[in-house]
Motif scaffolding. Structure first.
Motif, mmCIF file in Angstrom:
data_model
loop_
_atom_site.group_PDB
_atom_site.id
_atom_site.type_symbol
_atom_site.label_atom_id
_atom_site.label_comp_id
_atom_site.label_asym_id
_atom_site.label_seq_id
_atom_site.Cartn_x
_atom_site.Cartn_y
_atom_site.Cartn_z
ATOM 1 N N GLY A 235 0.915 -1.113 0.158
ATOM 2 C CA GLY A 235 -0.076 0.113 0.137
ATOM 3 C C GLY A 235 0.831 1.042 -0.055
ATOM 4 O O GLY A 235 2.096 1.298 -0.313
ATOM 5 N N ILE A 236 0.268 2.390 0.109
ATOM 6 C CA ILE A 236 0.803 3.726 0.086
ATOM 7 C C ILE A 236 1.908 3.910 1.107
ATOM 8 O O ILE A 236 2.638 4.953 1.212
ATOM 9 C CB ILE A 236 -0.365 4.855 -0.175
ATOM 10 C CG1 ILE A 236 -0.943 4.787 1.154
ATOM 11 C CG2 ILE A 236 -1.063 4.648 -1.142
ATOM 12 C CD1 ILE A 236 -2.053 6.204 1.306
ATOM 13 N N TRP A 237 1.760 3.282 2.155
ATOM 14 C CA TRP A 237 2.495 3.334 3.440
ATOM 15 C C TRP A 237 3.472 2.267 3.519
ATOM 16 O O TRP A 237 4.276 1.944 4.491
ATOM 17 C CB TRP A 237 2.003 3.579 4.816
ATOM 18 C CG TRP A 237 1.284 4.745 4.913
ATOM 19 C CD1 TRP A 237 1.618 6.078 4.062
ATOM 20 C CD2 TRP A 237 0.359 5.413 5.796
ATOM 21 N NE1 TRP A 237 0.960 7.063 4.648
ATOM 22 C CE2 TRP A 237 -0.092 6.530 5.523
ATOM 23 C CE3 TRP A 237 -0.354 4.502 6.901
ATOM 24 C CZ2 TRP A 237 -0.969 7.453 6.528
ATOM 25 C CZ3 TRP A 237 -1.272 5.361 7.608
ATOM 26 C CH2 TRP A 237 -1.577 6.798 7.509
ATOM 27 N N MET A 238 3.974 1.728 2.265
ATOM 28 C CA MET A 238 4.891 0.634 2.120
ATOM 29 C C MET A 238 6.242 1.087 2.804
ATOM 30 O O MET A 238 6.654 2.192 2.249
ATOM 31 C CB MET A 238 4.905 0.110 0.764
ATOM 32 C CG MET A 238 5.686 -1.080 0.808
ATOM 33 S SD MET A 238 5.889 -1.766 -1.053
ATOM 34 C CE MET A 238 6.460 -0.316 -2.131
ATOM 35 N N ASP B 34 -1.808 8.402 20.794
ATOM 36 C CA ASP B 34 -1.062 8.883 19.814
ATOM 37 C C ASP B 34 -0.716 7.937 18.575
ATOM 38 O O ASP B 34 0.410 8.216 17.826
ATOM 39 C CB ASP B 34 -0.053 9.918 20.073
ATOM 40 C CG ASP B 34 0.553 11.029 19.232
ATOM 41 O OD1 ASP B 34 -0.470 11.431 18.540
ATOM 42 O OD2 ASP B 34 1.485 11.315 18.927
ATOM 43 N N LYS B 35 -1.323 6.940 18.377
ATOM 44 C CA LYS B 35 -0.912 6.041 17.431
ATOM 45 C C LYS B 35 -1.494 6.489 15.843
ATOM 46 O O LYS B 35 -2.680 7.068 15.925
ATOM 47 C CB LYS B 35 -1.193 4.538 17.470
ATOM 48 C CG LYS B 35 -0.514 3.849 18.896
ATOM 49 C CD LYS B 35 0.890 3.884 18.635
ATOM 50 C CE LYS B 35 1.370 3.334 19.875
ATOM 51 N NZ LYS B 35 3.075 3.143 20.116
ATOM 52 N N ILE B 36 -1.138 6.112 14.710
ATOM 53 C CA ILE B 36 -1.470 6.314 13.393
ATOM 54 C C ILE B 36 -1.931 4.813 12.922
ATOM 55 O O ILE B 36 -1.249 3.902 12.835
ATOM 56 C CB ILE B 36 -0.166 6.727 12.448
ATOM 57 C CG1 ILE B 36 0.128 8.129 12.992
ATOM 58 C CG2 ILE B 36 -0.869 6.908 11.099
ATOM 59 C CD1 ILE B 36 1.618 8.607 12.279
ATOM 60 N N ILE B 37 -3.059 4.929 12.680
ATOM 61 C CA ILE B 37 -3.968 3.554 12.735
ATOM 62 C C ILE B 37 -4.372 3.387 11.117
ATOM 63 O O ILE B 37 -4.961 4.194 10.289
ATOM 64 C CB ILE B 37 -5.245 3.681 13.285
ATOM 65 C CG1 ILE B 37 -4.888 3.837 14.867
ATOM 66 C CG2 ILE B 37 -6.002 2.483 13.202
ATOM 67 C CD1 ILE B 37 -5.940 4.214 15.835
ATOM 68 N N THR B 38 -3.974 2.250 10.592
ATOM 69 C CA THR B 38 -4.298 1.596 9.153
ATOM 70 C C THR B 38 -5.455 0.538 9.622
ATOM 71 O O THR B 38 -4.917 -0.455 10.573
ATOM 72 C CB THR B 38 -3.094 1.052 8.417
ATOM 73 O OG1 THR B 38 -2.489 2.104 8.158
ATOM 74 C CG2 THR B 38 -3.775 0.383 7.237
ATOM 75 N N ILE B 39 -6.401 0.282 9.022
ATOM 76 C CA ILE B 39 -7.122 -0.793 9.279
ATOM 77 C C ILE B 39 -7.316 -1.473 7.758
ATOM 78 O O ILE B 39 -7.509 -0.842 6.639
ATOM 79 C CB ILE B 39 -8.734 -0.427 9.655
ATOM 80 C CG1 ILE B 39 -8.523 0.050 10.852
ATOM 81 C CG2 ILE B 39 -9.685 -1.723 9.735
ATOM 82 C CD1 ILE B 39 -9.976 0.474 11.376
#
Length: 238
Positions: free
Chosen positions: A24-27, A101-106
């Motif tokens: 994905g885009i945050w690879m 303060d987490k950055i969350i991907t589901i």
């Protein structure tokens, strides 16, 4: 000051580990992965059967999950599966992660809509190539559930999304089906539509990635390699 009430709700967790985001885009981004066990689909090419076809793992309280996630200082957290959006406690878990303060991907198939705390909703709508054979006992249930445009539309409207389609460049019907799916959804920027080659072998993936280049150039879609397979092979905890 009163001690916070314990978070006693539970999720079946197949694994929690740290690695680089492989898709994905945050690879390439360092991430902690929380793999929820249990799925409403049975994709024939599923690469995590231990979280879908044969769900494994202990039932963990949200407190236990959060404690495990907090063992590292990594800010990105990926909630994956299986299908994490199936389960009510995922809503509270995302809220607690955001408080930390987490950055969350589901990572989801897009068959269920929930109000969750989420920075990137990574939706992988399942094409007909995912449908298992009749002998599996799951064909009808999978086919009925795999592509419901109502929750898909709501997810796209509510969250920052990427749409990730698993394809085989030898099957032109895959691309025709993607066009049909997109025609019935709100607009998604082409650079948020990802083509990921089907496969779990690095050599096969490389060959299929090359075959997808022309389609990506023509459509403005993004090629989605599977970095973790290239780095570690098809192994758990990566």
């Amino acid at each position: 000051m009163a001690k916070p009430a314990p978070l006693a709700a539970k999720l079946r967790i197949a694994e929690i580990f740290t690695s680089l985001q492989g898709e994905g885009i945050w690879m390439g981004v360092p991430s902690t992965f929380v793999r929820v066990s249990g799925c409403n689909l049975r994709c024939t090419w599923c690469d995590t059967p231990y979280a879908s076809w044969n769900p494994e793992g202990p039932m963990l309280t949200l407190d236990a999950i959060l404690a495990k996630v907090s063992e590292s200082d990594i800010r990105h957290v990926v909630l994956t599966g299986g299908e994490p959006m199936l389960f009510d406690p995922i809503e509270e878990l995302t809220r607690e992660l955001k408080l930390r303060d987490k950055i969350i991907t589901i990572e989801t198939a897009g068959t269920v809509f929930r109000r969750v705390a989420c920075d990137l909703m990574s939706i992988s709508p399942k094409l007909a190539n995912s449908t298992p054979n009749p002998e599996s006992g799951w064909r009808e249930r999978h086919e009925a559930a795999r592509l419901d445009r109502k929750p898909l539309k709501r997810l796209i409207e509510a969250y920052d999304v990427q749409l990730k389609f698993v394809v085989d460049p030898r099957r032109p019907e895959d691309f025709a089906e993607i066009d049909d799916v997109l025609a019935g959804l709100p607009h998604v920027s082409p650079d948020r539509i990802l083509l990921m080659p089907e496969g779990t072998d690095s050599a096969v993936l490389q060959e299929r990635q090359r075959a997808l280049v022309a389609t990506c150039l023509q459509r403005g879609w993004r090629l989605a390699p599977r970095l973790h397979v290239d780095l570690f092979g098809h192994t758990r905890g990566t």
